[in-house]
Design an enzyme around this catalytic site. Sequence first.
Site, short mmCIF file in Angstrom:
data_model
loop_
_atom_site.label_atom_id
_atom_site.label_comp_id
_atom_site.label_asym_id
_atom_site.label_seq_id
_atom_site.Cartn_x
_atom_site.Cartn_y
_atom_site.Cartn_z
CB SER A 50 -0.93 0.02 1.22
OG SER A 50 -0.18 -0.10 2.42
CG ASP A 54 -2.96 5.08 7.64
OD1 ASP A 54 -1.79 4.71 7.88
OD2 ASP A 54 -3.55 4.81 6.57
CG HIS A 81 0.08 3.67 5.03
ND1 HIS A 81 -1.10 3.14 5.47
CD2 HIS A 81 0.54 2.86 4.06
CE1 HIS A 81 -1.37 2.04 4.78
NE2 HIS A 81 -0.38 1.84 3.93
#
Length: 265
Positions: A40, A226, A229
């Site tokens: 991600s 978050d 990340h």
Amino acid sequence: MKMANLVNNSSFCVVFLLILALENLGTRAETKAFFVFGDSLVDNGNNNFLATLARADTPPYGEVLGWEPTLPYLSPQLKDKKLLVGANFASAGVGVLNDTGIQFRLHQLGVGRVLVTGTGPLGCVPAEMALHSRDGECAEELQQAASLYNPQLVQMLDALNKDIGHDVFIAANTNQMNMDFITNPEKYGFKVSKVACCGQGPYNGLGLCTPLSNLCENRDEYVFWDAFHPSERANRIIVDQLFNGSNTYMYPMNLNTIMALDSRA
């Protein structure tokens, strides 16, 4: 760099990333293509075409290389001349599988350079802090795993380069890059290093970042966006280390050095 705006499990935590800069050895440097493999942290839209909540549906931050941005390999727009630019194969939530080692053999197909990032500070991300930390300490077992993995990655890549006869594989010490922020946030202009800007629960490390989450007033003051990340500002500093960092961060050379060498090829 690109971050998905939603995540759903701890496998998102910077486990492995390959960036392949391919070139046709019989042509000039302008014909290079750029291929990305990862999770991600670099998914620029593939998961938007998959049945998952781990989406990557916001614009990427940009290409510091100055090249045309690559498209997700699942994008219907990736055709014709766009294929010559390269492609992004990253998918949020991907892990390290035994068969991913095949990517190291791509040198035989004309790979010019391969940038491999180590694992980040697994035990210091808000998601793991929420599960394991009582007084703000990082999860020791996970941190130890990262500290064992990264030096061995450098040794492996160094051995591969020696077998090949030149520096194809480049190791990026993203663990140290991130730990710089976490242990000394003020030096880099951050105020909060172990609590996410967006989330809920202890350290804002539980659940997804949604409209119902706690949200900080100034994300530039936070190391983490978050539960997993880095914030955009942290990512920009990491990118600067990728391009300009010393051998502590980029071994055996940084990307600016690589680009200067390759431009003379």
